[in-house]
Design a protein around this motif. Structure first.
Motif, PDB file in Angstrom:
ATOM      1  N   TYR A 141      -7.921  17.872  -2.615  1.00  0.00           N
ATOM      2  CA  TYR A 141      -7.445  18.294  -1.582  1.00  0.00           C
ATOM      3  C   TYR A 141      -6.155  18.732  -1.973  1.00  0.00           C
ATOM      4  CZ  TYR A 141     -10.400  14.003   1.133  1.00  0.00           C
ATOM      5  OH  TYR A 141     -11.155  13.905   1.508  1.00  0.00           O
ATOM      6  N   ILE A 148      -7.519  19.179   6.439  1.00  0.00           N
ATOM      7  CA  ILE A 148      -6.503  19.473   5.584  1.00  0.00           C
ATOM      8  C   ILE A 148      -5.785  21.360   6.078  1.00  0.00           C
ATOM      9  CG2 ILE A 148      -5.103  19.173   3.144  1.00  0.00           C
ATOM     10  CD1 ILE A 148      -6.704  16.945   3.241  1.00  0.00           C
ATOM     11  N   ILE A 203       0.436  11.038  -1.523  1.00  0.00           N
ATOM     12  CA  ILE A 203       0.789  13.130  -1.237  1.00  0.00           C
ATOM     13  C   ILE A 203       1.439  13.880  -2.478  1.00  0.00           C
ATOM     14  CG2 ILE A 203       2.117  13.726   0.620  1.00  0.00           C
ATOM     15  CD1 ILE A 203       1.299  11.427   2.286  1.00  0.00           C
ATOM     16  N   LEU A 214      -2.054  13.921   5.973  1.00  0.00           N
ATOM     17  CA  LEU A 214      -2.464  13.297   4.854  1.00  0.00           C
ATOM     18  C   LEU A 214      -2.122  12.058   5.097  1.00  0.00           C
ATOM     19  CD1 LEU A 214      -0.913  16.050   1.878  1.00  0.00           C
ATOM     20  CD2 LEU A 214      -3.513  14.956   2.181  1.00  0.00           C
ATOM     21  N   ASN A 257      -3.629   8.521   3.179  1.00  0.00           N
ATOM     22  CA  ASN A 257      -3.121   8.546   1.446  1.00  0.00           C
ATOM     23  C   ASN A 257      -2.107   8.129   1.064  1.00  0.00           C
ATOM     24  OD1 ASN A 257      -4.459  12.261   1.905  1.00  0.00           O
ATOM     25  ND2 ASN A 257      -4.979  10.872  -0.437  1.00  0.00           N
TER      26      ASN A 257
END
Lengths: 128, 187
Positions: B71, B31, B149, B138, B144
């Motif tokens: 995250y 990420i 998100i 993502l 996700n």
């Protein structure tokens, strides 16, 4: 979003883009930094308690010296000897810290101020 | 399992935090890399993010997903780092361009070797803007949900869907162009 043909292809494409972290020492570096933070926190805590002990001792010694002075000048009344004075003054200071409004009040102001600053800057403040 | 380690760390067993580092470092790096576009910056961002997560572990609500919370920290840390470097890419306007059919790309893409594919997709992602890269990572790589998100990036749910659609369109547009060049080179 439903999984269409283009979705599964995109998943495959993105899976090809996946790259692992190529640093074998990564865990050690992060854990090292975390331990440093813990150490600093502990040092700050020790410094704080040391400061409290110093202030208490200084106050006790001050009162005891005052008592001694009164004894020398004959104003002592029924004051005990030095060890007794030390004990009485320590008790006096502890009572003062735990029960006196003049100590509690600034503490409440500090805690409220800390909370306001934390809300304004949206972050936690660690004094200790 | 995660809750057990979390409680251990909160009780003062600091070494248990390495469980989270081991489990999430690679995805966190992926990420951060999509945001910073640079190995060193991504690694630094992930280190800082883990440190921030450790410091504010007490504020973590246990009913939430740890990965989503982590995250979010990674994204914010990496964005701050990327902003300092100011590596901007011009955005592509895909307003009137029709969706590219998966079949147009799939066959040629799959015929490439693993290493070639990895390099190609790396180049393609580099041409996308940071937000598109992040959303694609993502949603398609990290899998996700739209709501997650939204929690990680702060982008509204409706906007996430729209932006994802556009990002995917851009991805295929660039990929098709690159594959075309690749084919020309092979022939």
């Amino acid at each position: 979003m439903e999984d269409t043909g283009i979705d599964s292809l995109t998943k495959k494409i993105m899976a090809d883009s996946y790259s692992k972290l190529n640093d074998p020492a990564f865990n050690d570096i992060v854990m090292g930094k975390i331990l440093q933070v813990e150490k600093r926190k502990m040092t700050a805590r020790i410094a704080f308690y040391f400061f409290i002990v110093m202030i208490t001792s200084a106050t006790v010694i001050y009162f005891t010296l005052q008592n001694l002075n009164h004894k020398i000048t004959g104003m002592s009344g029924n004051l005990p000897d030095i060890p007794g004075c030390l004990w009485l003054n320590t008790k006096k200071v502890i009572d003062w810290i735990s029960g006196n409004d003049y100590f509690i009040f600034p503490l409440i102001i500090i805690l409220v101020f800390k909370k306001i600053v934390a809300i304004i800057f949206k972050r936690r403040i660690n004094f200790l | 399992m995660e809750l057990f380690y979390l409680n251990q760390v909160l009780e003062g067993n600091t070494s248990c935090f390495s469980y989270f580092i081991e489990k999430y470092k690679d995805m966190a790096f992926s990420i951060a890399f999509r945001i910073t576009n640079n190995n060193e910056d991504a690694e630094e961002s992930v280190q800082d993010a883990f440190l921030k997560a450790f410091k504010s572990l007490k504020t973590f609500r246990k009913e939430a997903k740890f990965s989503t919370w982590l995250y979010k920290i990674v994204v914010n840390t990496a964005i701050t780092k990327a902003k300092r470097k100011r590596n901007f890419v011009l955005d592509i306007d895909v307003g009137n361009i029709p969706e590219i059919a998966a079949e147009n790309v799939e066959e040629v893409y799959k015929s490439l070797e693993d290493a070639g594919r990895k390099k190609l997709i790396g180049d393609v992602l580099e041409e996308l803007i940071m937000e598109d890269r992040l959303l694609l990572t993502l949603y398609y790589l990290n899998e996700n949900s739209i709501d997650e998100i939204n929690s990680i990036t702060g982008i509204k749910t409706e906007n996430v869907k729209m932006k994802l659609h556009r990002a995917r369109k851009k991805l295929y547009l660039i990929l098709e162009k690159k594959l075309h060049t690749e084919l020309k080179n092979i022939l």
